[in-house]
Design a protein around this motif. Structure first.
Motif, short mmCIF file in Angstrom:
data_model
loop_
_atom_site.label_atom_id
_atom_site.label_comp_id
_atom_site.label_asym_id
_atom_site.label_seq_id
_atom_site.Cartn_x
_atom_site.Cartn_y
_atom_site.Cartn_z
N GLY A 34 -0.42 0.95 -3.63
CA GLY A 34 -1.26 2.13 -3.50
C GLY A 34 -0.88 3.26 -4.45
O GLY A 34 -1.71 3.73 -5.24
N ASN B 15 4.24 10.55 -2.59
CA ASN B 15 4.66 9.14 -2.54
C ASN B 15 5.84 8.96 -1.60
O ASN B 15 5.87 8.01 -0.79
N ASN C 118 -7.45 9.36 -3.46
CA ASN C 118 -7.78 8.88 -2.11
C ASN C 118 -8.90 7.85 -2.15
O ASN C 118 -8.83 6.81 -1.50
N LEU D 279 0.83 -1.20 0.00
CA LEU D 279 0.00 0.00 0.00
C LEU D 279 0.86 1.26 0.00
O LEU D 279 0.48 2.29 -0.54
N ALA E 279 -4.56 3.74 4.43
CA ALA E 279 -5.48 3.94 3.32
C ALA E 279 -6.65 4.85 3.69
O ALA E 279 -7.48 5.16 2.86
N ALA F 26 -2.90 5.15 -7.43
CA ALA F 26 -3.16 6.59 -7.35
C ALA F 26 -2.68 7.29 -8.63
O ALA F 26 -3.33 8.22 -9.13
N THR G 27 4.56 9.22 1.88
CA THR G 27 3.83 8.02 2.31
C THR G 27 4.81 6.91 2.69
O THR G 27 4.63 6.19 3.68
N THR H 86 -7.49 4.67 -3.46
CA THR H 86 -6.67 3.97 -2.48
C THR H 86 -7.56 3.23 -1.48
O THR H 86 -7.29 2.09 -1.10
#
Lengths: 455, 455
Positions: free
Chosen positions: A426, B332, A332, A269, B270, A430, B335, A335
């Motif tokens: 993820g 990214n 979002n 993810l 998520a 996206a 994250t 995801t």
């Protein structure tokens, strides 16, 4: 109480190392043996190499096997510790270890080294371990231990209890005793609890539960974990296609599997491997670069897409201000859909794909209508331009809808093709949602341009 | 072999329901009792309500308690099943259940209902359960069962074995016997394995392991899970501040904790709750809306930020094309940093915060230089404008650096404040990274505008 912080561990290691340095080998062994098995592994791995060099000479093969069985570090690092000893000593320790752990270590070595160790082992051990090594990673076969207790149905409770006592040291788990026939077919299970609570002279046959739950050696480890978690088992037997008993998987290995699979989903993810948080900064950066560059290159497509609409933006520069909110919110929603879909399909759910798709569609529709309405309203209040408000609201609604369905359909498709949907990550989803959103947004904005420019 | 797919379950339910309908109660009970405990729960919950109405009248409280102990569904749904019976019957079943499961159910009820059930229970049961209910969710106290076996150190092996046999039916786990003093202080542990392999007349004292690992009742469940996973325990004792033995936590509950905590981390990343994948579309949409709207509102700040630079975009519309790639790539990287940080701090790691920050900085620096260089190069080849290439490359590099540090510092700060960093979610961090990237990008672009406009 446990050596659960680094300071306690460091103190214990320091103390034990001192005993070795000052030649108090007996006292060292006394103190070391009093540790829990997991702590033995912790301490052994943390000893300075020159001290460890002496330590393994002081210990017998059984103690060393216990250490190596309980090291909770990468197999590669464990192999490193094994290679600090002469090959014959290493082979002896491997033989004394539980078969599943032994197989894990051999699988982490280059083929040449494996051959060296096998050449130094007894022939029957080589035969058994070769059988274990051939099982694929992440299957029940790769997890199972071959140290279990199996008895014939005609035996008596007292005889089985005697065997339990005899094998208690060797078998990985004596909570269940498995009942087999003359050809080693699994026919039932008896719990130690039942053995203890029934008369000594009773035949095992009469207390055997023949509805024994087992898994086949090629089952996915995630499915095995699910069964053990559902049934609250302490161990589960592994059988081949002809129902021959091959080994058992104990709950402590299942705990590791659940953790491992969760880390895999989670890493996917975030598009980063979180399985080893002790990496150096350099390694950590290196590991993150490939995905980040892939995403950067894929992201360039978004740049090219927006570039195609340069003419539209020139006429209405305010459109640029809504790019991140439309692409971001759609991303979002995508995801979220992806996370739900990975869990859903990953859990081996076999519900109708169409029913799920319909649910996802309804859910995405509600989300898109609410999201679009909110953005249109805010834009109306902020810019006082109803044409612009309509264009961005509509774009957001359609983008959320498209992204949600996309992020549901791709894992559904992979699942249909028997590929674990956790391979999709993820940020990748996206990025693809970005493409869809940008196309939707600028197509709508270009078509409706005359409705809001100059107002 | 297990009732692991819906068809097998449906067939069993159909068969058993038929036996009830045709009045063959004894055959029903025979078939039902032969099921594994987990399956009893599965089947009972799946029976049609009118059949279940008869089924619970046929069963004794012990059988029903086993069913309710093994239902792996939401506590609220289990309470619903309990309420199908008269309150006295429900209270009797609660009393017959394991104390930890009983407490879970009572905690899932409104206060008035709890009072009703407690009024129908024996006084000593009420006292014990009230003690359990007071433990906070996610602590060792809320997980522990009070059915365990504790003996005095002066007892003999044979006497303890006799007690094991007697209590085998009631105690949740008889793999370990805990040794206490006269004031119920925990002083050691004896494994059933040791009991079975030592002479009957030996005093427990001499085979007691006094280095017993325990957890306190207010320990976080995640820390408890870590200890059990590391040490490969089947159960762990829970003590209070004065080392009194309060209860035990068994490994099957730990399996659930590990799964639950993983789902929590994953859901956070998520921004969607994946703990229940069987929700209807409507529920699923409702649950996703709050976060999506929050993110939408926060995203509007990005829109306002870009809007502030409308003048810059008017002069160079091509700048709009790079918004998603700069904000997206920085998001990214953020994250990834967040995922690593949550795992790192969530694992209770207590390494120096400064050392981690430095590692993260070096790692982010490498990423930002490579990312910036790649984007600058591609832009140069695509647009042939070195001023623009420099501006976007520099912006991307600084955005990656800022996002990575931000996504590392926030969880680090929360950890310092003793808040679980898993409360931050991925999209939230990505949104904040968007703000930083947009500010960095348009500030640089505005400052360097004369360097690329009109070239």
């Amino acid at each position: 109480m446990a050596l659960d912080n680094e300071q306690q561990l460091a103190e214990t290691v320091h103390e034990l190392a001192n005993l070795i340095t000052t030649g108090q080998d007996d006292l060292f062994m006394n103190r070391f043996t009093a540790l829990h098995d997991f702590e033995k592994g912790q301490v052994y791995a943390a000893l300075p190499e020159n001290i460890r060099e002496v330590a393994w000479r002081v210990m017998d093969d059984e103690t060393l096997a216990t250490i190596f069985d309980n090291l909770e570090i990468d197999p590669e690092e464990i192999v490193g510790l094994l290679e600090e000893m002469p090959e014959q000593k290493g082979a002896d320790i491997l033989v004394a270890m539980f078969a599943d752990n032994e197989a894990d270590l051999l699988q982490a070595m280059p083929a040449k080294k494996v051959a060296n160790y096998l050449a130094l082992m007894p022939a029957d051990e080589v035969k058994e371990i070769k059988r274990l090594i051939k099982y694929e990673d992440d299957t029940a076969g790769s997890l199972m231990a071959t140290e279990y207790l199996a008895v014939k149905r005609s035996e008596k409770v007292k005889d089985v209890l005697r065997q339990v006592k005899k094998q208690a040291e060797e078998a990985e788990s004596i909570i269940y005793v498995y009942v087999i026939d003359d050809e080693n077919h699994l026919i039932g299970v008896v719990s130690l609890r039942d053995l203890l609570t029934h008369p000594d002279d009773m035949a095992i046959d009469s207390i055997t539960n023949t509805r024994v739950i087992s898994v086949s050696a090629d089952s996915d480890q995630q499915d095995v974990a699910q069964v053990v978690a559902d049934y609250n088992f302490f161990s589960i037997p592994v059988i081949d296609a002809d129902k021959h008993l091959l080994g058992i998987i104990t709950v402590d290995d299942i705990v590791d599997v659940i953790d491992e699979e969760a880390v895999e989903d989670y890493s996917g993810l975030a598009a980063v491997d979180v399985s080893d948080t002790d990496d150096s900064a350099w390694h950590s950066a290196i590991k993150r670069i490939p995905w980040l560059l892939t995403l950067l290159v894929l992201g360039l497509a978004s740049t090219a897409l927006i570039g195609m609409f340069e003419h539209t933006i020139r006429q209405a520069p305010i459109l640029a201000a809504f790019i991140t909110i439309i692409a971001g919110t759609a991303g979002n929603a995508g995801t979220q859909s992806l996370a739900l879909a990975i869990r859903h399909f990953g859990n081996g759910s076999d519900q109708s794909g169409w029913k799920n798709l319909f649910s996802e569609f309804i859910s995405a529709l509600v989300l898109s209508i609410i999201g679009g309405a909110v953005l249109a309203l805010v834009t109306m209040l902020w810019q006082g331009n109803d044409g612009l408000a309509l264009a961005v609201g509509l774009s957001l609604a359609l983008s959320i809808l498209a992204s949600s369905l996309l992020a549901h359909l791709v894992p559904a498709l992979l699942n249909r093709l028997n590929i674990d949907p956790a391979v999709i990550n993820g940020p990748l989803v996206a990025t693809v949602c970005d493409w869809a959103s940008i196309l939707i947004y600028f197509s709508i904005a270009t078509a409706m341009l005359s409705g809001f420019v100059g107002k």
